[in-house]
Design a protein around this motif. Structure first.
Motif, PDB file in Angstrom:
ATOM      1  N   VAL A   1       5.870   8.246  -2.467  1.00 53.50           N
ATOM      2  CA  VAL A   1       6.649   7.113  -1.958  1.00 53.50           C
ATOM      3  C   VAL A   1       7.254   6.343  -3.129  1.00 53.50           C
ATOM      4  O   VAL A   1       8.445   6.028  -3.140  1.00 53.50           O
ATOM      5  N   ARG A   2       6.425   6.023  -4.111  1.00 55.12           N
ATOM      6  CA  ARG A   2       6.919   5.292  -5.287  1.00 55.12           C
ATOM      7  C   ARG A   2       8.041   6.060  -5.977  1.00 55.12           C
ATOM      8  O   ARG A   2       9.074   5.481  -6.353  1.00 55.12           O
ATOM      9  N   ALA A   3       7.859   7.375  -6.127  1.00 55.76           N
ATOM     10  CA  ALA A   3       8.880   8.182  -6.794  1.00 55.76           C
ATOM     11  C   ALA A   3      10.191   8.152  -6.017  1.00 55.76           C
ATOM     12  O   ALA A   3      11.271   8.022  -6.603  1.00 55.76           O
ATOM     13  N   ALA A   4      10.113   8.263  -4.706  1.00 54.91           N
ATOM     14  CA  ALA A   4      11.325   8.258  -3.875  1.00 54.91           C
ATOM     15  C   ALA A   4      12.007   6.890  -3.897  1.00 54.91           C
ATOM     16  O   ALA A   4      13.235   6.796  -3.922  1.00 54.91           O
ATOM     17  N   VAL A   5      11.209   5.821  -3.886  1.00 53.88           N
ATOM     18  CA  VAL A   5      11.779   4.471  -3.942  1.00 53.88           C
ATOM     19  C   VAL A   5      12.459   4.242  -5.287  1.00 53.88           C
ATOM     20  O   VAL A   5      13.593   3.736  -5.352  1.00 53.88           O
ATOM     21  N   GLU A   6      11.790   4.623  -6.366  1.00 56.10           N
ATOM     22  CA  GLU A   6      12.356   4.407  -7.701  1.00 56.10           C
ATOM     23  C   GLU A   6      13.596   5.261  -7.940  1.00 56.10           C
ATOM     24  O   GLU A   6      14.484   4.868  -8.708  1.00 56.10           O
ATOM     25  N   ALA A   7      13.671   6.409  -7.273  1.00 56.16           N
ATOM     26  CA  ALA A   7      14.858   7.261  -7.384  1.00 56.16           C
ATOM     27  C   ALA A   7      15.960   6.828  -6.415  1.00 56.16           C
ATOM     28  O   ALA A   7      17.011   7.462  -6.341  1.00 56.16           O
ATOM     29  N   GLU A   8      15.701   5.746  -5.664  1.00 62.19           N
ATOM     30  CA  GLU A   8      16.631   5.219  -4.663  1.00 62.19           C
ATOM     31  C   GLU A   8      16.959   6.250  -3.586  1.00 62.19           C
ATOM     32  O   GLU A   8      18.064   6.275  -3.039  1.00 62.19           O
ATOM     33  N   GLU A   9      15.958   7.077  -3.274  1.00 57.89           N
ATOM     34  CA  GLU A   9      16.084   8.044  -2.190  1.00 57.89           C
ATOM     35  C   GLU A   9      15.404   7.535  -0.918  1.00 57.89           C
ATOM     36  O   GLU A   9      15.565   8.122   0.157  1.00 57.89           O
ATOM     37  N   LEU A  10      14.639   6.463  -1.053  1.00 60.23           N
ATOM     38  CA  LEU A  10      13.895   5.900   0.078  1.00 60.23           C
ATOM     39  C   LEU A  10      13.911   4.384  -0.036  1.00 60.23           C
ATOM     40  O   LEU A  10      13.706   3.827  -1.117  1.00 60.23           O
ATOM     41  N   ALA A  11      14.155   3.719   1.101  1.00 61.60           N
ATOM     42  CA  ALA A  11      14.116   2.260   1.155  1.00 61.60           C
ATOM     43  C   ALA A  11      13.019   1.823   2.119  1.00 61.60           C
ATOM     44  O   ALA A  11      12.893   2.381   3.218  1.00 61.60           O
ATOM     45  N   LEU A  12      12.216   0.853   1.707  1.00 65.77           N
ATOM     46  CA  LEU A  12      11.153   0.308   2.543  1.00 65.77           C
ATOM     47  C   LEU A  12      11.624  -0.984   3.195  1.00 65.77           C
ATOM     48  O   LEU A  12      12.317  -1.793   2.565  1.00 65.77           O
TER      49      LEU A  12
ATOM     50  N   ASN B   1       0.825  -1.212   0.000  1.00 62.29           N
ATOM     51  CA  ASN B   1       0.000   0.000   0.000  1.00 62.29           C
ATOM     52  C   ASN B   1       0.858   1.260   0.000  1.00 62.29           C
ATOM     53  O   ASN B   1       0.463   2.291  -0.572  1.00 62.29           O
ATOM     54  N   LEU B   2       2.014   1.194   0.635  1.00 64.14           N
ATOM     55  CA  LEU B   2       2.914   2.351   0.609  1.00 64.14           C
ATOM     56  C   LEU B   2       3.279   2.716  -0.831  1.00 64.14           C
ATOM     57  O   LEU B   2       3.374   3.900  -1.179  1.00 64.14           O
ATOM     58  N   MET B   3       3.443   1.724  -1.670  1.00 62.94           N
ATOM     59  CA  MET B   3       3.836   1.981  -3.053  1.00 62.94           C
ATOM     60  C   MET B   3       2.707   2.555  -3.900  1.00 62.94           C
ATOM     61  O   MET B   3       2.926   2.946  -5.046  1.00 62.94           O
ATOM     62  N   THR B   4       1.485   2.648  -3.334  1.00 64.84           N
ATOM     63  CA  THR B   4       0.394   3.326  -4.051  1.00 64.84           C
ATOM     64  C   THR B   4       0.441   4.834  -3.848  1.00 64.84           C
ATOM     65  O   THR B   4      -0.256   5.568  -4.561  1.00 64.84           O
ATOM     66  N   PHE B   5       1.263   5.297  -2.878  1.00 66.70           N
ATOM     67  CA  PHE B   5       1.438   6.727  -2.672  1.00 66.70           C
ATOM     68  C   PHE B   5       2.437   7.232  -3.721  1.00 66.70           C
ATOM     69  O   PHE B   5       3.577   6.758  -3.747  1.00 66.70           O
TER      70      PHE B   5
END
Length: 216
Positions: A180-191, A173-177
């Motif tokens: 959040v998705r943009a930060a994860v894909e940019a490798e700026e955020l790790a879940l 569900n976090l990846m629906t934000f």
């Protein structure tokens, strides 16, 4: 507000002890936190359960963790519908303003919220089916987990499976934000997905390559 009462004396005494020791010994640090603002590297979404003390578990100091707690550490899907969304607001602030580098979802054993979801789905908790039940409507997020875990050998196994599945549901569900998705894909955020055994003190982290939780 006429219904507000003074603090219980035991809490007053504990506060005064903290103020005279931990605060007095670290005045410069607390002043710096106040003047420079918070810069936590990690957001933690954990359960409200009083037995789950993430700061103590990781020996974190003030200013290290941005913590949000709710029933069963659930994250709802992204839904900007104008309602009151405390969890979603905390996620938005952590990711877009504080720009945390890590986001931990922490589930745990013997979770009352998960047990409530189990009993509701099994027809054992009709009170949670009521539209007026905040707990029931919150646990609706996890309803599909009941069916996914029906092959468990025992009820205890099923509850543990639901506890761990809840962590994965929240990560999904976090990846629906979008931020959040943009930060994860940019490798700026790790879940990160964690599950803690309260009795044993064991913490397991979800390993996406292995497809299971592994003790750390």
């Amino acid at each position: 507000m006429k219904d507000a009462r003074p603090l219980p004396q035991y809490l007053v005494q504990r506060y005064q002890g903290w103020k005279a020791t931990a605060h007095a010994e670290n005045k410069a640090w607390f002043r710096r936190l106040a003047e420079e603002g918070q810069r936590p590297r990690t957001m933690v979404i954990s359960c409200c359960d009083s037995r789950v003390h993430v700061s103590a578990m990781f020996r974190a100091d003030g200013g290290e963790f941005f913590i949000h707690r709710n029933i069963a550490a659930l994250v709802p899907p992204y839904a900007p519908d104008g309602g009151n969304h405390g969890t979603s607001a905390a996620i938005e602030y952590a990711v877009t303003v504080l720009k945390v580098a890590n986001l931990l979802v922490v589930g745990h054993s013997r979770c009352g919220g998960i047990k409530g979801c189990h009993d509701m789905c099994a027809g054992l908790a009709p009170e949670l089916e009521e539209k007026t039940s905040f707990i029931g409507r919150w646990m609706d997020i996890l309803r599909p987990s009941y069916d996914r875990t029906e092959g468990a050998a025992t009820e205890a196994d099923r509850l543990e499976a639901m506890e761990k599945d809840a962590v994965l549901v929240s990560l999904e569900n976090l990846m629906t934000f979008p931020y959040v998705r943009a930060a994860v894909e940019a490798e700026e955020l790790a879940l990160h997905g964690l599950w803690k055994d309260i009795a044993e003190g064991v913490v397991e982290c979800y390993d996406s390559e292995a497809g299971r939780f592994v003790a750390i």
